[in-house]
Design an enzyme around this catalytic site. Structure first.
Site, PDB file in Angstrom:
ATOM      1  N   HIS A 246       0.829  -1.349   0.139  1.00 45.63           N
ATOM      2  CA  HIS A 246       0.164  -0.181  -0.030  1.00 45.63           C
ATOM      3  C   HIS A 246       0.867   1.463  -0.072  1.00 45.63           C
ATOM      4  CE1 HIS A 246      -3.550  -2.381   1.106  1.00 45.63           C
ATOM      5  NE2 HIS A 246      -2.738  -2.723   2.165  1.00 45.63           N
TER       6      HIS A 246
HETATM    7  C1  BDR Z   1      -3.315   1.240   5.175  1.00 48.94           C
HETATM    8  O1  BDR Z   1      -3.374   0.952   6.288  1.00 48.94           O
HETATM    9  C2  BDR Z   1      -2.091   0.821   7.127  1.00 48.94           C
HETATM   10  O2  BDR Z   1      -2.453  -0.257   7.899  1.00 48.94           O
HETATM   11  C3  BDR Z   1      -1.119   0.505   6.019  1.00 48.94           C
HETATM   12  O3  BDR Z   1       0.071   0.860   6.523  1.00 48.94           O
HETATM   13  C4  BDR Z   1      -1.378   1.508   5.052  1.00 48.94           C
HETATM   14  O4  BDR Z   1      -1.024   2.618   4.950  1.00 48.94           O
HETATM   15  C5  BDR Z   1      -3.658   0.061   4.284  1.00 48.94           C
HETATM   16  O5  BDR Z   1      -5.143   0.062   4.284  1.00 48.94           O
END
Ligand code: BDR
Ligand code: CA
Length: 310
Positions: A246
């Protein structure tokens, strides 16, 4: 070549760790500083994780500014929903936010609040600074409220958050960063600032698979710690076969926006009720939020691994 000036607003966080290392390693990025928000763990833990990572990477000159703990949603959700949220967080990122141990930090955060640092940097680098939030949007919303000119000073915002045309990952509606502080997210999306939105639409499927834990082959400190992280994640989460990139995708979007197909939307966020945290996108050619709707996954992964391995 002119480097792109960025501030990475982060809540490390396993995938934040990869994104921070990318920003440190890329010779196309001028990292002005890390601003810290609570999210994947408490603000104390996310700050400590950032300082430890910089210490581990030998990059103690990079300034760290502590921001807000983020709303973490406790007051707006039922106890059951909040418990579900916390267990999701602990499952994915562990109690302290990271599935690897790093050395004790040999540096301290700067005195200035993260919000003031963001405003100052934007004012001193008018038209040049890109904010890259990869956690809850609390600090960014606070900065926009505190300094109305911020909107004219920034070059733009590339943020990780939301699920516009796909399901969420905390609830079926909500992605984690937006769920943590939907009010802040709604304010940022509606601020009129040009945003590139890297949501689950493009980040969930772009992932390192269980059989690819040696994705990064080399023995630099960065490659070693990432290999260790992936090993631990797959060991601790036996049902999970992929590690989504992500936050790294969001940093990549600053460097290679052409790897992503963008469509212009108006985006708002549901702040109450059962669809709490949902990002609602309406196609609008005159909107201000460009939503990433498709990505060249293989090329993106290849570029990320190249940057992490330099
Ligand atoms: C996002 O949520 C966090 O847990 C991760 O670091 C990322 O930024 C993904 O949904
Ligand atoms: Ca994050």
């Amino acid at each position: 070549m002119n480097k792109t000036k960025i501030i990475l607003d982060t809540d490390p966080g396993n995938d934040d760790l990869l994104a921070i290392i990318m920003a440190l390693k890329s010779d196309l990025i001028d990292m002005r500083g890390l601003t810290i928000v609570g999210g994947n763990a408490s603000l104390e833990n996310t700050t400590n994780n950032a300082l430890s990572l910089l210490t581990y990477m030998g990059r103690m000159e990079v300034p760290v500014y502590v921001g807000d703990a983020s709303a973490l949603n406790e007051s707006s959700t039922s106890p059951e929903e909040f418990d579900e949220f916390k267990s999701h967080r602990i499952e994915i990122h562990g109690e302290t936010g990271l599935h690897v141990s790093l050395p004790k930090p040999s540096i301290r955060p700067r005195e200035m609040h993260a919000v003031d640092f963001i405003i100052n940097e934007a004012e001193s680098n008018k038209g040049e600074l890109i904010l890259v939030p990869i956690g809850p949007l609390t600090n960014i919303a606070m900065a926009i409220k505190k300094e109305p000119n911020l909107k004219n000073w920034l070059k733009g915002i590339h943020l990780m958050g939301g699920a516009v045309n796909v399901l969420g990952n905390v609830t079926e509606y909500a992605e984690f960063n937006i769920y943590c502080d939907p009010v802040a997210a709604d304010e940022v999306m509606g601020s009129g600032i040009g945003i590139k939105l890297c949501g689950l639409d493009i980040t969930r499927e772009t992932s390192v698979k269980r059989e690819e834990t040696d994705w990064l082959g080399g023995n630099s400190p960065a490659e070693k710690i990432i290999r260790q992280l992936l090993d631990t994640v797959f060991r601790k989460l036996p049902d999970r076969d992929y590690f989504s990139l992500h936050d790294p995708i969001t940093v990549l979007s600053v460097l290679y926006p052409e790897l992503i197909d963008w469509e212009m939307y108006d985006v708002s966020v549901v702040c109450t009720g059962s669809e709490f945290g949902k990002t609602i996108g309406t196609l609008n050619i005159d909107g201000t939020v460009e939503v990433g709707v498709n990505i060249d996954q293989e090329l993106a992964k290849q570029k990320i691994s190249q940057i992490l391995s330099t």
